[in-house]
Write a protein that holds these residues in place. Structure first.
Motif, PDB file in Angstrom:
ATOM      1  N   VAL A 119       0.581  -1.120   0.045  1.00 46.98           N
ATOM      2  CA  VAL A 119      -0.010   0.454   0.242  1.00 46.98           C
ATOM      3  C   VAL A 119       0.771   1.343   0.008  1.00 46.98           C
ATOM      4  CG1 VAL A 119      -2.053   1.052   1.053  1.00 46.98           C
ATOM      5  CG2 VAL A 119      -1.781  -1.195   1.725  1.00 46.98           C
ATOM      6  N   PRO A 138       0.870   6.363  -1.448  1.00 47.17           N
ATOM      7  CA  PRO A 138       1.113   7.589  -1.388  1.00 47.17           C
ATOM      8  C   PRO A 138       2.775   8.127  -2.065  1.00 47.17           C
ATOM      9  CG  PRO A 138       1.567   5.752   0.072  1.00 47.17           C
ATOM     10  CD  PRO A 138       0.937   5.052  -0.724  1.00 47.17           C
ATOM     11  N   ALA A 186       2.947   6.570  14.425  1.00 48.82           N
ATOM     12  CA  ALA A 186       2.318   5.699  14.065  1.00 48.82           C
ATOM     13  C   ALA A 186       3.344   4.646  13.267  1.00 48.82           C
ATOM     14  CB  ALA A 186       1.346   6.475  12.561  1.00 48.82           C
ATOM     15  N   PHE A 210      -2.088   2.766  14.410  1.00 47.07           N
ATOM     16  CA  PHE A 210      -2.810   3.542  14.240  1.00 47.07           C
ATOM     17  C   PHE A 210      -3.039   4.490  15.269  1.00 47.07           C
ATOM     18  CE2 PHE A 210      -6.304   5.742  12.243  1.00 47.07           C
ATOM     19  CZ  PHE A 210      -6.388   6.799  11.921  1.00 47.07           C
ATOM     20  N   HIS A 243      -0.718   6.030  17.665  1.00 43.65           N
ATOM     21  CA  HIS A 243      -0.747   8.128  16.741  1.00 43.65           C
ATOM     22  C   HIS A 243      -2.227   8.631  16.550  1.00 43.65           C
ATOM     23  CE1 HIS A 243      -0.872  10.618  13.632  1.00 43.65           C
ATOM     24  NE2 HIS A 243      -2.292   9.700  13.747  1.00 43.65           N
ATOM     25  N   GLU A 265       0.042  13.101   1.303  1.00 41.73           N
ATOM     26  CA  GLU A 265       0.540  12.438   2.553  1.00 41.73           C
ATOM     27  C   GLU A 265      -0.447  12.187   3.564  1.00 41.73           C
ATOM     28  OE1 GLU A 265       4.700   9.705   2.013  1.00 41.73           O
ATOM     29  OE2 GLU A 265       4.414  11.905   0.935  1.00 41.73           O
ATOM     30  N   GLU A 312      -5.476  11.244   6.991  1.00 41.39           N
ATOM     31  CA  GLU A 312      -5.948   9.908   8.125  1.00 41.39           C
ATOM     32  C   GLU A 312      -5.584   8.936   7.644  1.00 41.39           C
ATOM     33  OE1 GLU A 312      -6.154  10.191  12.384  1.00 41.39           O
ATOM     34  OE2 GLU A 312      -4.089  11.717  11.608  1.00 41.39           O
ATOM     35  N   LEU A 329      -4.342   7.853   4.972  1.00 46.32           N
ATOM     36  CA  LEU A 329      -3.201   7.015   4.348  1.00 46.32           C
ATOM     37  C   LEU A 329      -2.333   6.801   5.390  1.00 46.32           C
ATOM     38  CD1 LEU A 329      -2.212   9.014   1.140  1.00 46.32           C
ATOM     39  CD2 LEU A 329      -2.537   6.923   1.473  1.00 46.32           C
ATOM     40  N   ILE A 330      -2.500   7.730   6.287  1.00 45.62           N
ATOM     41  CA  ILE A 330      -1.091   6.474   7.652  1.00 45.62           C
ATOM     42  C   ILE A 330      -1.893   5.407   8.791  1.00 45.62           C
ATOM     43  CG2 ILE A 330      -1.199   7.482  10.516  1.00 45.62           C
ATOM     44  CD1 ILE A 330      -0.971  10.587   9.680  1.00 45.62           C
ATOM     45  N   PHE A 331      -3.329   5.758   8.409  1.00 41.63           N
ATOM     46  CA  PHE A 331      -3.405   4.307   8.527  1.00 41.63           C
ATOM     47  C   PHE A 331      -2.998   3.183   7.603  1.00 41.63           C
ATOM     48  CE2 PHE A 331      -6.757   0.388   8.639  1.00 41.63           C
ATOM     49  CZ  PHE A 331      -6.241  -0.272   9.861  1.00 41.63           C
ATOM     50  N   VAL A 332      -3.438   3.490   6.248  1.00 42.43           N
ATOM     51  CA  VAL A 332      -3.164   2.383   5.504  1.00 42.43           C
ATOM     52  C   VAL A 332      -1.461   1.644   5.302  1.00 42.43           C
ATOM     53  CG1 VAL A 332      -2.158   2.867   2.964  1.00 42.43           C
ATOM     54  CG2 VAL A 332      -4.607   2.139   4.201  1.00 42.43           C
TER      55      VAL A 332
END
Lengths: 247, 117
Positions: A95, A99, A202, A238, A241, B42, B45, B47-50
């Protein structure tokens, strides 16, 4: 476009695209590609340990082109995991490419760049190429970026197809202690570079929790250990975080 | 759907496995990234989880490779890879943030240790 970026942009008009392709190829000569080459030599040895053919190893490297995903794929192959669970684990493990690609594309594209070219170049994106793109592209004139990255990325893949084959073939002829050292390159390289790249709470929590939960789920639920590790440790990270941010 | 890499006795099957579970499973994110590149940030939230899930998964695989190694690595006692990893991490964070030298330190402990033992 050119009036906003001034003289650098006008300079570039003089240079043909093949000049920038060659500059991209020359960009291979630096430390991160060297580290990647040693990691792929290690991956070749690891793939041989897993029982893959040289053909499987080379095709996998060219098609997947992301060491973490390849390690997950190798892990699933050696565990005899079914194709559906393997797809889930590899998809989950990569994944981060989303990004990464999303942050490079705005740097690279011009209004004239065909989408097919961007899709082709997106295949080159993995940790090393991404870091190099973020570091080098902003300093180049916009029209130079696509040819530069095409030259760099193509060379990097071809070089590492040689590296992975070398590692695979070397593992058979060197003493077992050296072969173990080659196979060990991959986990060590990733552990240290992941810990260096973990900036957010995170990321750090996910790294630490994943290291603990990976072996635990391997013992508790060997069939779907990778997926459980990702989902449980990732969700916990998460939540850590969110909790830290709220305080 | 339970067919594994080694399940079919056919030359083409492992390549199909690599194509579907390897290439498709990774390039789908890259292609999606090309199409979405101007819509998500980027820092969001989601995307941070993913990314947490992805990082944990890769960390889990790394730990498994160190704790339950296969092939040539399996011959060494389990403490050796752990000591080698500690040497590499210790060098990187305690001595000098140089990836190349840190890997060398870890490899020196692993290969040196297995030659001595």
């Amino acid at each position: 476009m050119s009036d906003r970026h001034g003289s650098v942009e006008e300079d570039a008009v003089e240079r043909p695209a093949r000049y920038w392709v060659l500059r991209g190829i020359a960009g291979i000569v630096s430390v991160p590609p060297l580290i990647l080459v040693s990691a792929f030599i290690g991956f070749g040895a690891l793939a041989r340990d897993t029982g893959l053919d040289l053909g499987h190893t080379v095709v996998m490297t060219g098609m997947v082109w992301a060491l973490p995903a390849q390690i997950v794929l190798i892990g699933a192959i050696s565990a005899g995991t079914g194709i559906a669970a393997t797809i889930a684990a590899v998809t989950l493990s990569s994944v981060r490419l989303l990004p990464m690609t999303m942050s490079v594309m705005p740097l690279m594209r011009t209004e004239k760049t065909p989408r097919a070219v961007l899709l082709w170049l997106s295949h080159y994106i993995a940790v090393t190429a991404w870091v190099e793109a973020m570091r080098k592209l902003p300093a180049l004139p916009r029209s130079a970026r696509v040819p530069y990255f095409a030259g760099f990325g193509t060379t990097l893949i071809l070089l590492n197809l040689c590296a992975v084959s070398t590692g695979y073939l070397m593992a058979a002829v060197v003493p077992p202690q050296i072969a173990a050292g080659l196979a060990f390159l991959t986990p060590v390289y990733f552990l240290i570079s992941l810990s260096a790249a973990a900036q957010l709470t995170a990321d750090r929590a996910a790294l630490a929790l994943g290291l603990v939960f990976g072996p635990v789920f391997h013992l508790v639920a060997p069939e779907f250990d990778l997926m459980w590790t990702g989902l449980v440790a990732g969700t916990l990270a998460f939540l850590v975080h969110r909790w830290r941010r709220r305080r | 759907m339970n067919t594994g890499f080694w399940s079919l006795d056919a030359t083409w099957w492992p390549y199909v496995f690599i194509l579907v579970a390897g290439w498709l499973a990774t390039d789908i994110w890259r292609f999606l990234g090309v199409f979405l590149s101007d819509r998500l940030t980027e820092e969001s939230e989601a995307l941070i989880f993913v990314r947490s899930v992805a990082t944990a998964l890769v960390a889990g695989v790394i730990a498994k490779l160190i704790v339950f190694p296969g092939g040539a690595l399996a011959a060494a006692p389990m403490a050796l890879p752990l000591a080698a990893v500690a040497a590499g991490m210790g060098f990187f964070w305690g001595v000098r943030r140089n990836l190349f030298l840190a890997i060398l330190a870890a490899e020196a402990v692993l290969v040196g240790g297995s030659l001595l033992l």
